[in-house]
Design an enzyme around this catalytic site. Structure first.
Site, PDB file in Angstrom:
ATOM      1  N   HIS A  29       0.833  -1.202   0.000  1.00  0.00           N
ATOM      2  CA  HIS A  29       0.000   0.000   0.000  1.00  0.00           C
ATOM      3  C   HIS A  29       0.870   1.256   0.000  1.00  0.00           C
ATOM      4  CE1 HIS A  29      -3.258   2.656   1.880  1.00  0.00           C
ATOM      5  NE2 HIS A  29      -3.571   2.440   0.614  1.00  0.00           N
ATOM      6  N   GLU A  32       2.117   1.705  -3.486  1.00  0.00           N
ATOM      7  CA  GLU A  32       1.017   2.211  -4.313  1.00  0.00           C
ATOM      8  C   GLU A  32       0.965   3.738  -4.248  1.00  0.00           C
ATOM      9  OE1 GLU A  32      -3.628   2.922  -3.627  1.00  0.00           O
ATOM     10  OE2 GLU A  32      -2.972   0.881  -3.150  1.00  0.00           O
ATOM     11  N   HIS A  33       1.024   4.283  -3.047  1.00  0.00           N
ATOM     12  CA  HIS A  33       0.963   5.741  -2.891  1.00  0.00           C
ATOM     13  C   HIS A  33       2.203   6.427  -3.447  1.00  0.00           C
ATOM     14  CE1 HIS A  33      -2.723   6.442  -0.530  1.00  0.00           C
ATOM     15  NE2 HIS A  33      -2.574   5.151  -0.259  1.00  0.00           N
TER      16      HIS A  33
END
Length: 105
Positions: A29, A32-33
């Site tokens: 995650h 992803e950012h």
């Protein structure tokens, strides 16, 4: 509206929280950012957003247990540039290590 055509594209990556050990929890995650922060050719998040959203498109990502999805939807004439933006993000993102040093403790 039959005269209006849109195109959607998605990259499904075989990474997610199921594959992370306790020490790496949240890494998928986090990455992803980080991919939305810029690339060598589009060095800011604003430049990435303008390349797609500035033409009326939308793009986003989400991380699940087994898959991370990067996707976009645009008017059909903008598909080529959108593909270029997404592949630029996925292949030429800045070093996660250098970004971690800037934002970490």
């Amino acid at each position: 509206m039959p005269h209006v055509q849109s195109a959607s594209i998605g990259f499904f990556l075989n990474v997610g929280s199921r594959y992370e050990g306790e020490a790496m929890g949240g890494a998928s995650h986090f990455i992803e950012h980080m991919l939305f922060k810029g690339t060598a050719r589009r060095p800011t998040a604003l430049q990435l957003a303008e390349a797609i959203e500035g033409k009326g498109g939308v793009f986003n990502a989400n991380t699940g247990l087994e898959t991370t999805l990067y996707w976009a939807k645009v008017a059909a004439p903008h598909l080529s540039e959108t593909l270029d933006v997404l592949t630029d993000m996925l292949l030429y993102a800045p070093s996660i290590r250098s970004s971690w040093k800037k934002s970490g403790p």
